[in-house]
Design a protein around this motif. Structure first.
Motif, PDB file in Angstrom:
ATOM      1  N   THR A  63       9.016  -0.279   2.535  1.00  0.00           N
ATOM      2  CA  THR A  63       9.110  -0.309   3.986  1.00  0.00           C
ATOM      3  C   THR A  63       9.057  -1.758   4.434  1.00  0.00           C
ATOM      4  O   THR A  63       8.734  -2.646   3.639  1.00  0.00           O
ATOM      5  N   GLU A  89       4.412  -2.081   8.194  1.00  0.00           N
ATOM      6  CA  GLU A  89       3.156  -1.942   7.469  1.00  0.00           C
ATOM      7  C   GLU A  89       2.024  -2.633   8.215  1.00  0.00           C
ATOM      8  O   GLU A  89       0.909  -2.091   8.312  1.00  0.00           O
ATOM      9  N   LYS A 116       0.276   7.878  -4.151  1.00  0.00           N
ATOM     10  CA  LYS A 116       0.449   7.769  -2.706  1.00  0.00           C
ATOM     11  C   LYS A 116      -0.014   9.044  -2.003  1.00  0.00           C
ATOM     12  O   LYS A 116      -0.564   9.012  -0.914  1.00  0.00           O
ATOM     13  N   THR A 130       7.184   6.170   4.899  1.00  0.00           N
ATOM     14  CA  THR A 130       6.633   5.935   3.562  1.00  0.00           C
ATOM     15  C   THR A 130       7.278   6.812   2.501  1.00  0.00           C
ATOM     16  O   THR A 130       6.836   6.803   1.356  1.00  0.00           O
ATOM     17  N   PRO A 173       4.859   0.907   0.730  1.00  0.00           N
ATOM     18  CA  PRO A 173       4.091   1.456   1.857  1.00  0.00           C
ATOM     19  C   PRO A 173       2.681   1.843   1.449  1.00  0.00           C
ATOM     20  O   PRO A 173       2.421   2.191   0.295  1.00  0.00           O
ATOM     21  N   MET A 174       1.780   1.764   2.397  1.00  0.00           N
ATOM     22  CA  MET A 174       0.376   2.150   2.202  1.00  0.00           C
ATOM     23  C   MET A 174      -0.290   1.335   1.099  1.00  0.00           C
ATOM     24  O   MET A 174      -1.202   1.812   0.437  1.00  0.00           O
ATOM     25  N   TYR A 190       4.475   7.234  11.004  1.00  0.00           N
ATOM     26  CA  TYR A 190       4.787   6.206  10.004  1.00  0.00           C
ATOM     27  C   TYR A 190       4.644   6.773   8.584  1.00  0.00           C
ATOM     28  O   TYR A 190       5.500   6.570   7.722  1.00  0.00           O
ATOM     29  N   VAL A 191       3.556   7.482   8.348  1.00  0.00           N
ATOM     30  CA  VAL A 191       3.302   8.026   7.012  1.00  0.00           C
ATOM     31  C   VAL A 191       4.346   9.072   6.639  1.00  0.00           C
ATOM     32  O   VAL A 191       4.842   9.122   5.509  1.00  0.00           O
ATOM     33  N   ASN A 232      -2.983   8.967   1.120  1.00  0.00           N
ATOM     34  CA  ASN A 232      -2.780   9.415   2.497  1.00  0.00           C
ATOM     35  C   ASN A 232      -3.798  10.468   2.945  1.00  0.00           C
ATOM     36  O   ASN A 232      -4.414  10.316   3.990  1.00  0.00           O
TER      37      ASN A 232
END
Length: 362
Positions: free
Chosen positions: A225, A230, A176, A220, A266-267, A215-216, A180
């Motif tokens: 999440t 998302e 992750k 996350t 997330p992500m 949000y990140v 990002n």
């Protein structure tokens, strides 16, 4: 009010109960109980032998087995087990001689009304008792070895599970963290180019990017999440990318209405969308990007991403697609093992590159 630590005292309590049951069974199953009046020295000797069994049990479980058997010294372990049994029997015979128990038992056996007759019942009883004591000693040592081995196996299994979980968590955090920065690196380059063309659009892009960064940074950090958050993040990303696109690029974004909120990693969806914008846009030719999110049921989530494929573009998810996409496949394997399907079609109709992800949330 603090709760009583039950688990802390559970193991000692089980040991006490098991030894109590063992002692009670020895008393109740004694062949002399109820048939003759045994002297007090008999119970003193039995208590002493019982204490020897307890000591031999824990000596074997916590010393002999860990230091010899678990370290590959099986031969020495057998020797120590036999020596332990011999020491228990010798101390038992020594206590019997010191208490003069054999003579006292013979007197009680030959007393009037005892029901025993014959020239040597005491000697025969003594031999049987010694054999029974030896068998019981070996049984105690065998149970001790088995308990220590089972506990070692359980501890090793738990340790392996903890190490595997730590490995998975570390790998997920690493993956992750790679995704990002990769996204923000591309986005900042886009905003930099946009400031030269349209200042107002650049300001809107910065506002959108700040919302995505919140949000990140804050949403996350947990393992999951909400799907609505998302999807909002993906929508912001698409809106940000559309600010720099020309009329030659047609972008279609669809999502379920209303959204059934379910926990997702997330992500997880962004790299596929990012890949389409990275490889499906041409400055000279018309192009098309389609992002569709569907929820056939509350437990199933589908993502379909299609983009125009150009001969010079490398749109494979495994080659030339950047850090994010390569790691997303690994994240799927770690987070949703056996609960996802990922289909990549590099020769879809209309010259498109197509990705279809089906995720079983529950």
């Amino acid at each position: 009010m603090a709760s009583f630590p039950i688990r802390r005292y559970l193991t000692p309590l089980i040991h006490v109960l098991v030894w109590g049951l063992f002692a009670l069974s020895l008393v109740l199953l004694n062949p002399l109980l109820g048939r003759i009046s045994v002297p007090p020295q008999f119970w003193v000797k039995q208590a002493f032998v019982f204490a020897l069994w307890v000591g031999a049990f824990y000596l074997t479980a916590y010393v002999s087995v860990p230091r010899l058997l678990f370290r590959g010294h099986a031969g020495w372990f057998v020797v120590i087990i036999l020596l332990t049994a011999a020491v228990v029997m010798l101390l038992s015979q020594g206590m019997e001689s010191w208490l003069n128990l054999q003579q006292l038992m013979d007197q009680h056996l030959h007393a009037p009304g005892s029901g025993f007759r014959g020239g040597g019942p005491g000697r025969g009883r003594s031999r049987r008792f010694d054999m029974m004591g030896l068998l019981t000693t070996l049984l105690v040592l065998g149970i001790s070895t088995s308990v220590a081995a089972v506990q070692k196996w359980q501890a090793d299994a738990q340790r392996r599970q903890e190490l595997e979980q730590q490995k998975v968590n570390s790998e997920l955090s690493f993956l992750k963290a790679q995704i990002n920065p990769h996204f923000f690196f591309n986005t900042l380059n886009n905003i930099y180019a946009l400031t030269v063309i349209d200042t107002g659009a650049a300001q809107q892009a910065i506002h959108t990017l700040s919302r995505m960064m919140r949000y990140v940074l804050y949403d996350t950090t947990a393992e999951t999440t909400l799907l609505s958050k998302e999807l909002a993040f993906v929508q912001d990303y698409v809106a940000l990318m559309k600010l720099r696109l020309t009329e030659r690029v047609r972008v279609e974004l669809t999502w379920p209405e209303p959204v059934r909120d379910v926990p997702v990693a997330p992500m997880l969806l962004l790299p596929y969308v990012e890949n389409a914008f990275k490889h499906g846009v041409s400055a000279t030719q018309p192009s098309r990007i389609v992002v569709a999110v569907r929820q056939p049921s509350a437990q199933v989530l589908e993502l379909e991403v299609r983009n125009t494929q150009f001969p010079a573009s490398a749109t494979s998810l495994d080659e030339g697609s950047g850090i994010g996409l390569a790691n997303t496949r690994r994240r799927l394997e770690l987070l949703y093992p056996g609960r996802y399907s990922l289909n990549v079609d590099e020769a879809a109709p209309e010259g498109e590159f197509r990705v279809h992800l089906t995720l079983h949330i529950v």
